[in-house]
Design an enzyme around this catalytic site. Structure first.
Site, PDB file in Angstrom:
ATOM      1  N   HIS A  42       3.694   3.919  12.641  1.00  0.00           N
ATOM      2  CA  HIS A  42       2.706   5.003  12.674  1.00  0.00           C
ATOM      3  C   HIS A  42       3.185   6.200  13.499  1.00  0.00           C
ATOM      4  O   HIS A  42       2.398   6.872  14.166  1.00  0.00           O
ATOM      5  CB  HIS A  42       1.353   4.518  13.185  1.00  0.00           C
ATOM      6  CG  HIS A  42       0.601   3.696  12.181  1.00  0.00           C
ATOM      7  ND1 HIS A  42      -0.759   3.464  12.263  1.00  0.00           N
ATOM      8  CD2 HIS A  42       1.017   3.068  11.055  1.00  0.00           C
ATOM      9  CE1 HIS A  42      -1.143   2.716  11.238  1.00  0.00           C
ATOM     10  NE2 HIS A  42      -0.073   2.461  10.490  1.00  0.00           N
TER      11      HIS A  42
ATOM     12  N   ASP B 139       5.897   2.551   6.544  1.00  0.00           N
ATOM     13  CA  ASP B 139       4.733   1.676   6.486  1.00  0.00           C
ATOM     14  C   ASP B 139       3.787   2.305   5.454  1.00  0.00           C
ATOM     15  O   ASP B 139       3.101   3.278   5.767  1.00  0.00           O
ATOM     16  CB  ASP B 139       4.073   1.592   7.855  1.00  0.00           C
ATOM     17  CG  ASP B 139       2.706   0.926   7.842  1.00  0.00           C
ATOM     18  OD1 ASP B 139       2.353   0.297   6.835  1.00  0.00           O
ATOM     19  OD2 ASP B 139       1.977   1.054   8.850  1.00  0.00           O
TER      20      ASP B 139
ATOM     21  N   HIS C 176       0.822  -1.220   0.000  1.00  0.00           N
ATOM     22  CA  HIS C 176       0.000   0.000   0.000  1.00  0.00           C
ATOM     23  C   HIS C 176       0.855   1.269   0.000  1.00  0.00           C
ATOM     24  O   HIS C 176       1.927   1.331   0.595  1.00  0.00           O
ATOM     25  CB  HIS C 176      -1.011  -0.013   1.145  1.00  0.00           C
ATOM     26  CG  HIS C 176      -0.466   0.151   2.531  1.00  0.00           C
ATOM     27  ND1 HIS C 176      -0.269   1.377   3.121  1.00  0.00           N
ATOM     28  CD2 HIS C 176      -0.122  -0.759   3.474  1.00  0.00           C
ATOM     29  CE1 HIS C 176       0.167   1.222   4.350  1.00  0.00           C
ATOM     30  NE2 HIS C 176       0.279  -0.069   4.598  1.00  0.00           N
TER      31      HIS C 176
ATOM     32  N   GLU D 152      -5.324   1.459   2.261  1.00  0.00           N
ATOM     33  CA  GLU D 152      -5.159   0.308   3.147  1.00  0.00           C
ATOM     34  C   GLU D 152      -5.387   0.694   4.597  1.00  0.00           C
ATOM     35  O   GLU D 152      -5.943  -0.089   5.379  1.00  0.00           O
ATOM     36  CB  GLU D 152      -3.750  -0.285   2.973  1.00  0.00           C
ATOM     37  CG  GLU D 152      -3.523  -1.602   3.702  1.00  0.00           C
ATOM     38  CD  GLU D 152      -3.021  -1.442   5.133  1.00  0.00           C
ATOM     39  OE1 GLU D 152      -2.992  -2.448   5.869  1.00  0.00           O
ATOM     40  OE2 GLU D 152      -2.659  -0.302   5.529  1.00  0.00           O
ATOM     41  N   GLU D 153      -4.964   1.894   4.980  1.00  0.00           N
ATOM     42  CA  GLU D 153      -4.995   2.292   6.382  1.00  0.00           C
ATOM     43  C   GLU D 153      -6.402   2.484   6.936  1.00  0.00           C
ATOM     44  O   GLU D 153      -6.580   2.638   8.140  1.00  0.00           O
ATOM     45  CB  GLU D 153      -4.184   3.581   6.583  1.00  0.00           C
ATOM     46  CG  GLU D 153      -2.685   3.437   6.326  1.00  0.00           C
ATOM     47  CD  GLU D 153      -1.964   2.611   7.378  1.00  0.00           C
ATOM     48  OE1 GLU D 153      -2.629   2.098   8.302  1.00  0.00           O
ATOM     49  OE2 GLU D 153      -0.733   2.475   7.287  1.00  0.00           O
TER      50      GLU D 153
ATOM     51  N   ASP E 104       3.793  -6.032   3.865  1.00  0.00           N
ATOM     52  CA  ASP E 104       3.573  -4.906   4.773  1.00  0.00           C
ATOM     53  C   ASP E 104       4.690  -4.916   5.809  1.00  0.00           C
ATOM     54  O   ASP E 104       5.639  -5.703   5.704  1.00  0.00           O
ATOM     55  CB  ASP E 104       2.192  -5.009   5.421  1.00  0.00           C
ATOM     56  CG  ASP E 104       1.571  -3.647   5.691  1.00  0.00           C
ATOM     57  OD1 ASP E 104       2.285  -2.750   6.208  1.00  0.00           O
ATOM     58  OD2 ASP E 104       0.378  -3.460   5.394  1.00  0.00           O
TER      59      ASP E 104
END
Length: 340
Positions: free
Chosen positions: A307, A172, A63, A204-205, A227
């Protein structure tokens, strides 16, 4: 194409959830010399096809989007309230610089602030601030009146290399986007390979919406989601020790996992193992239930501080993921789909 520079470029690009245009264009430019077809679908996924000669159709899913912020309102002084896009913890936002992409096409800067310690009472001093206690100060922009609700915000952090590691935002899952780009190049070395669809997914998130649509359209014989996963010594997952391949659980195809594991051993690629007890929180969750069902694998890059603005990736894990993925793709046997 130096791995560290590719990682930094991808990290620095602006690609909030659902608004991945800048990141998508960067990936388009980097992968185009190594693939035969490129297209953007209705969900904003970038799909790059490298044609093969074995009759198999394989798709990788990485992603492009990053957790971000969106302005919900702004007052006459230039102070904005905001909400999160994707899983972002307000604790990591305090005192961060931000970039704001505005609807007029101009990018502006700001600072995330909160009530100064001198002005807090005993109750507020002991409280962890949430989104309601934070604001973005945009008043340093002489034209801050042009900023509107709905304008998108990412942390203003320029990726850097520290002692061989790459540190930055959005690794990420941009680090795995790098794996796909470099694998497309690496496959040039092999005379025998399947058709490989390198899918760079949107959104994706917030639920892997892009991957679901792409998988339905491609209908691959095998899907490989990539991922990041947490560097965690308790579970023997560490950066710098190779990619983590998911094993067990309901989402991972058993026969293809065995072949992937054998490929790693055959080519002396260091790997780690991650047990997938249920949902993985990745594109793999939706891809495997697309259409009439797609055999799916998951390869993860160990990462620190997921994140946050300072995610950490070891480039050697990227390089070993490329070695593993290219060898695995090149050695898949025609007709294997019928044996699953």
């Amino acid at each position: 194409m130096k791995v560290t520079e590719l990682l930094k470029d991808l990290s620095n690009s602006f690609g909030p959830v659902g608004y991945e245009d800048e990141t998508r264009q960067l990936i388009f430019d980097r992968i185009s010399p190594f693939v035969d077809e490129l297209k953007v679908d209705s969900m904003g996924n970038l799909i790059a096809l490298k044609k093969g000669n074995t009759g198999k159709r394989i798709a990788t899913f990485t992603h492009m989007d990053e957790v971000a912020l969106v302005i919900s309102r702004i007052d006459e002084r230039g102070y904005a309230r905001f909400e999160g896009l994707g899983g972002i913890d307000p604790k990591v936002l305090i005192s961060q610089k931000v970039r704001v992409k505005c609807r007029d096409g101009v990018e502006r800067r700001g600072i995330i602030g909160m009530l100064a310690p001198h002005l807090q009472d005993a109750k507020s001093k002991g409280k962890v601030p949430g989104f309601d206690e934070l604001f973005i100060d945009l008043s340093m922009n002489p034209d801050y009146e042009a900023i509107q609700p709905g304008d998108l915000v990412v942390i203003d952090f320029e990726a850097l290399e520290l002692n061989g590691k790459v540190v930055g935002k959005a690794l990420d899952d941009r680090a795995c986007c790098a794996v796909s780009i470099l694998t497309a190049r690496e496959l040039e070395r092999f005379s025998r390979r399947p058709d490989v669809y390198f899918v760079f997914t949107s959104r994706e998130e917030i639920g892997a919406f892009g991957a679901k649509v792409a998988a339905e359209g491609i209908k691959p014989d095998l899907a490989i989601a990539m991922d990041v996963t947490h560097d965690n010594s308790e579970f023997e997952i560490n950066i710098g020790k190779g990619p983590a391949i998911s094993v067990g659980g309901p989402n991972i195809d058993k026969k293809f996992f065995e072949k992937l594991d054998k490929t790693a051993k055959k080519h002396n690629v260091p790997v780690q193992y991650e047990f997938a007890a249920g949902r993985t929180g990745t594109d793999a969750d939706v891809v495997q239930i697309s259409g009439t069902g797609i055999p799916t694998l998951l390869i993860s890059l160990p990462q620190k501080y997921m994140h946050t603005p300072v995610e950490v990736i070891d480039p050697t894990d990227v390089e070993n993921s490329v070695r593993l993925l290219a060898a695995f793709l090149a050695e898949l046997e025609e007709g294997e789909k019928d044996e699953v």
